[in-house]
Design a protein around this motif. Structure first.
Motif, mmCIF file in Angstrom:
data_model
loop_
_atom_site.group_PDB
_atom_site.id
_atom_site.type_symbol
_atom_site.label_atom_id
_atom_site.label_comp_id
_atom_site.label_asym_id
_atom_site.label_seq_id
_atom_site.Cartn_x
_atom_site.Cartn_y
_atom_site.Cartn_z
ATOM 1 N N ALA A 36 -3.275 1.805 -8.776
ATOM 2 C CA ALA A 36 -4.486 1.450 -8.020
ATOM 3 C C ALA A 36 -5.630 2.239 -8.621
ATOM 4 N N TRP A 37 -6.844 1.727 -8.378
ATOM 5 C CA TRP A 37 -8.043 2.432 -8.837
ATOM 6 C C TRP A 37 -8.435 3.390 -7.729
ATOM 7 N N LYS A 38 -7.837 4.582 -7.748
ATOM 8 C CA LYS A 38 -8.021 5.544 -6.658
ATOM 9 C C LYS A 38 -9.396 6.192 -6.708
ATOM 10 N N PHE A 60 0.829 -1.203 0.000
ATOM 11 C CA PHE A 60 0.000 0.000 0.000
ATOM 12 C C PHE A 60 0.868 1.259 0.000
ATOM 13 N N ASP A 76 -10.528 -2.250 -3.845
ATOM 14 C CA ASP A 76 -9.880 -3.533 -3.553
ATOM 15 C C ASP A 76 -9.810 -4.336 -4.844
ATOM 16 N N ILE A 77 -8.650 -4.916 -5.120
ATOM 17 C CA ILE A 77 -8.517 -5.661 -6.381
ATOM 18 C C ILE A 77 -9.199 -7.025 -6.337
ATOM 19 N N ILE A 87 1.629 1.914 -3.474
ATOM 20 C CA ILE A 87 0.531 2.617 -4.144
ATOM 21 C C ILE A 87 0.607 4.106 -3.809
ATOM 22 N N PHE A 102 -8.903 3.532 -2.378
ATOM 23 C CA PHE A 102 -8.820 2.910 -3.707
ATOM 24 C C PHE A 102 -9.604 1.601 -3.677
#
Ligand code: AMP
Length: 132
Positions: A15-17, A5, A29-30, A8, A27
């Motif tokens: 990351a998908w912020k 993290f 969670d993958i 990131i 962001f």
């Protein structure tokens, strides 16, 4: 070694912020339990959430509250469930999970799979609603 993290936070991995200020980052969670499953972290790397010093701790939950409102506006759900597990990544994180029943926040369930385009679109929709 920096946590995944922190990487990131430092821009070393993507990351998908959905929200960010000088102290906190949110962001997607993958490996989500639900669309919009969001992680909220302090940028300062602290492993155990209850080791976060005051007043940063209170500010952290205030930030998470603001993000939760945006997630709820975007993802139809009864509530935003809140969980802190921390067994996998040693960097404090609050899970914000759109839920309609207790099973929606069962971490033993198989995680959902989304295409990058869907993560991107969901993150953008939530980010557009966040009011910090
Ligand atoms: P836990 O530490 O048990 O709360 O679990 C860590 C969570 O972080 C899991 O839900 C993972 O899917 C999530 N996770 C791990 N690496 C990433 C990453 N690079 N980007 C987004 N989420 C992640």
């Amino acid at each position: 070694m920096a946590s995944i993290f922190s990487k990131i936070v430092n821009g070393e991995i993507p990351a998908w912020k959905v929200a960010e200020d000088d102290k906190f980052l949110a962001f997607l969670d993958i490996n989500p339990l639900a669309e919009g499953h969001t992680l909220v972290i302090p940028k300062k790397e602290v492993d155990y959430i209850f080791d976060i010093e005051d007043p940063l701790y209170a500010e952290y939950f205030t930030f998470a509250k603001k993000v939760s409102k945006a997630v709820r506006e975007v993802i139809p759900c009864k509530r935003i469930g809140v969980a802190v597990i921390g067994l996998e990544v040693p960097h404090a994180h609050i899970h914000l999970i759109p839920i309609n029943n207790i099973y929606d926040i069962d971490f033993s369930r198989p995680k959902l799979k989304f295409e990058p385009e869907q993560f991107k679109a969901t993150a953008a929709k939530i980010a557009a609603k966040v009011q910090l």
